[in-house]
Design a protein around this motif. Structure first.
Motif, PDB file in Angstrom:
ATOM      1  N   TYR A 157     -14.880  21.647 -33.812  1.00  0.00           N
ATOM      2  CA  TYR A 157     -15.069  20.782 -32.644  1.00  0.00           C
ATOM      3  C   TYR A 157     -16.536  20.553 -32.309  1.00  0.00           C
ATOM      4  O   TYR A 157     -16.894  19.552 -31.692  1.00  0.00           O
ATOM      5  CB  TYR A 157     -14.311  21.321 -31.433  1.00  0.00           C
ATOM      6  CG  TYR A 157     -14.788  22.636 -30.851  1.00  0.00           C
ATOM      7  CD1 TYR A 157     -15.755  22.682 -29.854  1.00  0.00           C
ATOM      8  CD2 TYR A 157     -14.236  23.844 -31.262  1.00  0.00           C
ATOM      9  CE1 TYR A 157     -16.172  23.886 -29.290  1.00  0.00           C
ATOM     10  CE2 TYR A 157     -14.644  25.055 -30.719  1.00  0.00           C
ATOM     11  CZ  TYR A 157     -15.613  25.075 -29.734  1.00  0.00           C
ATOM     12  OH  TYR A 157     -16.024  26.266 -29.189  1.00  0.00           O
ATOM     13  N   VAL A 160     -17.731  17.250 -34.002  1.00  0.00           N
ATOM     14  CA  VAL A 160     -17.179  15.964 -33.592  1.00  0.00           C
ATOM     15  C   VAL A 160     -18.289  15.176 -32.886  1.00  0.00           C
ATOM     16  O   VAL A 160     -18.984  15.724 -32.006  1.00  0.00           O
ATOM     17  CB  VAL A 160     -15.968  16.164 -32.655  1.00  0.00           C
ATOM     18  CG1 VAL A 160     -15.469  14.827 -32.130  1.00  0.00           C
ATOM     19  CG2 VAL A 160     -14.855  16.905 -33.391  1.00  0.00           C
ATOM     20  N   SER A 162     -18.574  13.132 -30.486  1.00  0.00           N
ATOM     21  CA  SER A 162     -18.569  13.053 -29.026  1.00  0.00           C
ATOM     22  C   SER A 162     -18.752  14.412 -28.351  1.00  0.00           C
ATOM     23  O   SER A 162     -18.758  14.503 -27.120  1.00  0.00           O
ATOM     24  CB  SER A 162     -17.256  12.436 -28.542  1.00  0.00           C
ATOM     25  OG  SER A 162     -16.150  13.247 -28.953  1.00  0.00           O
ATOM     26  N   PHE A 163     -18.932  15.460 -29.166  1.00  0.00           N
ATOM     27  CA  PHE A 163     -18.942  16.814 -28.641  1.00  0.00           C
ATOM     28  C   PHE A 163     -19.940  17.024 -27.509  1.00  0.00           C
ATOM     29  O   PHE A 163     -19.633  17.626 -26.483  1.00  0.00           O
ATOM     30  CB  PHE A 163     -19.217  17.803 -29.783  1.00  0.00           C
ATOM     31  CG  PHE A 163     -19.571  19.186 -29.350  1.00  0.00           C
ATOM     32  CD1 PHE A 163     -18.640  19.984 -28.699  1.00  0.00           C
ATOM     33  CD2 PHE A 163     -20.840  19.704 -29.577  1.00  0.00           C
ATOM     34  CE1 PHE A 163     -18.955  21.267 -28.295  1.00  0.00           C
ATOM     35  CE2 PHE A 163     -21.167  20.988 -29.182  1.00  0.00           C
ATOM     36  CZ  PHE A 163     -20.220  21.769 -28.536  1.00  0.00           C
ATOM     37  N   GLU A 175      -7.462  19.879 -23.844  1.00  0.00           N
ATOM     38  CA  GLU A 175      -8.409  18.776 -24.018  1.00  0.00           C
ATOM     39  C   GLU A 175      -9.391  19.064 -25.140  1.00  0.00           C
ATOM     40  O   GLU A 175      -9.715  18.171 -25.934  1.00  0.00           O
ATOM     41  CB  GLU A 175      -9.162  18.524 -22.711  1.00  0.00           C
ATOM     42  CG  GLU A 175      -8.319  17.887 -21.618  1.00  0.00           C
ATOM     43  CD  GLU A 175      -9.044  17.863 -20.281  1.00  0.00           C
ATOM     44  OE1 GLU A 175      -8.670  17.017 -19.448  1.00  0.00           O
ATOM     45  OE2 GLU A 175      -9.964  18.688 -20.064  1.00  0.00           O
ATOM     46  N   THR A 179      -9.808  17.163 -29.241  1.00  0.00           N
ATOM     47  CA  THR A 179     -10.987  16.522 -29.820  1.00  0.00           C
ATOM     48  C   THR A 179     -11.061  16.684 -31.335  1.00  0.00           C
ATOM     49  O   THR A 179     -11.770  15.924 -32.002  1.00  0.00           O
ATOM     50  CB  THR A 179     -12.291  17.089 -29.207  1.00  0.00           C
ATOM     51  OG1 THR A 179     -12.451  18.470 -29.585  1.00  0.00           O
ATOM     52  CG2 THR A 179     -12.285  16.964 -27.690  1.00  0.00           C
TER      53      THR A 179
END
Length: 437
Positions: A157, A160, A162-163, A175, A179
């Motif tokens: 994660y 990712v 958008s982390f 949530e 992701t």
């Protein structure tokens, strides 16, 4: 790899055979000797953090360096009892917790071994709320063993794109899992090693489901309190900044960034990671003294039964094909130095860096913290300079190891302005070198 930062110390110490026969170049290891070496080292390097070393049950050195909090007047110094976020050193606690909770269920080591190779869906089924009604197919093929050894192939994660967008804000377990759960797998489970925070985050949830209590509570009840690790805990809420600002954690260090020049100011990091992003993957707060307690208890089979310790510390996957003696176990790495076994793991987290190392020969423990985090572009520059220097001087490595280290150090000085202890991560490497001169 991030698991073998502090090996130079053991390349010399590991020649010895017992806690009563440890020496550095024929010098007995004493508090006075280490203090002398550190003071000499500090003349040209800035250290911000804490370090401790033990031989067997005896702590022979524990000291804080620099500033824990520069928002106070006078600034709060780092001490051996200063608390730091330990980052991925948390993973060995998570691994131990998985083994511990499985043993409580099966009551025998063979049952634990079998349970480790069952799919994750046996522990976190499709009906579990953390999947939000959308459990991915890989959950039926990935096992606890895959997660523990970073061989699951799932996306971390922290990788990712958008982390970092909401890193300082709270996030629920479901949530966070959403992701990465539907991201395309990197490879088939078991095919190879790829460091993955997602796997250890999920392992914490497995412990919670099997025990019926939060993962943080499980660690506290079964490890921290029984081992008298009184300054160690796993926060579930807030950030390092909100914790420190509350006044409830007076010994907690703030995290800083700085440049490599000698007079670079300490700038508090922003944002801090919200603790809900960390959990079983990297959220524990501890002190150097407590980590030495953990080292002794883990490697002497106090925190786990001998059979479970054996499972945890077995080398399952080679980290680098060019270095066949570098393995990953469960939550910890291991290698051979001068024919002596060394277990070690690092933990990097914005504003903080931790190294925890143990050498069974002589029961040598070393723990270090930093609360300075240098920007990644500067870190990469240093790593590149170090790799280039090693390549240029590779012919010296086997035949003249001391000359090799001196040549590498000199080359880095010529490529990195001032070579001024970029942070304690680098400082520990040089400190190790000074201790073995």
């Amino acid at each position: 790899m991030k698991f073998f930062t502090f090996l130079l110390l053991f390349s010399t110490i590991a020649h010895s055979t017992s806690a009563t026969d440890i020496s550095l170049k024929n010098e007995e290891i004493t508090t006075a000797l280490i203090t002398e070496k550190v003071h000499k080292f500090k003349e040209t390097h800035k250290i911000n953090g804490a370090a401790a070393m033990a031989l067997g049950d005896k702590t022979i050195y524990a000291k804080g360096f620099g500033i824990a909090d520069n928002s106070t007047i006078p600034a709060q110094p780092c001490r051996p009892d200063t608390q730091f976020f330990i980052g991925s050193v948390t993973k060995q606690f998570t691994a131990a917790a998985i083994l511990h909770v499985l043993y409580a269920r099966h009551e025998n080591v063979d049952g634990v071994r079998e349970a480790l190779h069952k799919p994750l869906s046996d522990y976190l089924p499709a009906t579990d709320p953390l999947w939000m009604g959308d459990m991915p197919e890989w959950v039926n093929r990935v096992t606890l063993h895959h997660l523990l050894t970073h061989t699951a192939g799932i996306v971390s994660y922290t990788e990712v794109p958008s982390f970092r967008e909401n890193l300082g804000n709270p996030i629920s377990v479901a949530e966070l899992i959403s992701t990465f759960k539907n991201e395309r797998a990197k490879f088939e489970p078991g095919a190879k090693f790829k460091y993955c925070n997602s796997g250890y985050f999920l392992l914490g949830e497995v412990v919670a489901r099997l025990s019926g209590i939060k993962f943080s509570q499980y660690l506290d009840v079964h490890f921290f309190k029984p081992l008298s690790m009184t300054s160690t805990f796993l926060p579930d809420e807030g950030t390092g900044k909100t914790m420190k600002d509350s006044g409830d954690y007076p010994n907690l260090a703030r995290g800083y960034t700085c440049g490599i020049e000698r007079d670079s100011p300490l700038i508090e990091i922003s944002p801090y990671w919200h603790n809900s992003y960390l959990r079983a993957a990297g959220g524990i707060v501890s002190t150097v003294d407590d980590l030495l307690i953990w080292n002794r208890s883990l490697h002497s089979s106090i925190s786990l039964t001998p059979g479970l310790t054996e499972i945890m510390l077995k080398g399952y996957v080679i980290l680098d094909e060019t270095k066949p003696d570098h393995f990953y176990c469960y939550g910890i790495g291991k290698t051979m130095i001068n024919d002596k076994l060394v277990f070690t793991h690092d933990g990097g987290l914005g504003g903080f860096y931790t190294t925890l190392t143990y050498c069974p020969c002589g029961s040598i423990s070393f723990a270090s913290f930093q609360n300075i985090w240098v920007p990644s572009d500067i870190q990469l520059k240093l790593v590149k300079a170090h790799e280039e220097a090693e390549e240029v001087n590779k012919d010296l490595k086997a035949s003249h190891p001391k000359e090799f280290e001196e040549a590498v150090t000199e080359s880095i000085k010529n490529n990195i302005p001032d070579e001024y202890a970029l942070h304690l991560r680098i400082a520990t490497i040089h400190l190790a070198d000074t201790l073995t001169q």
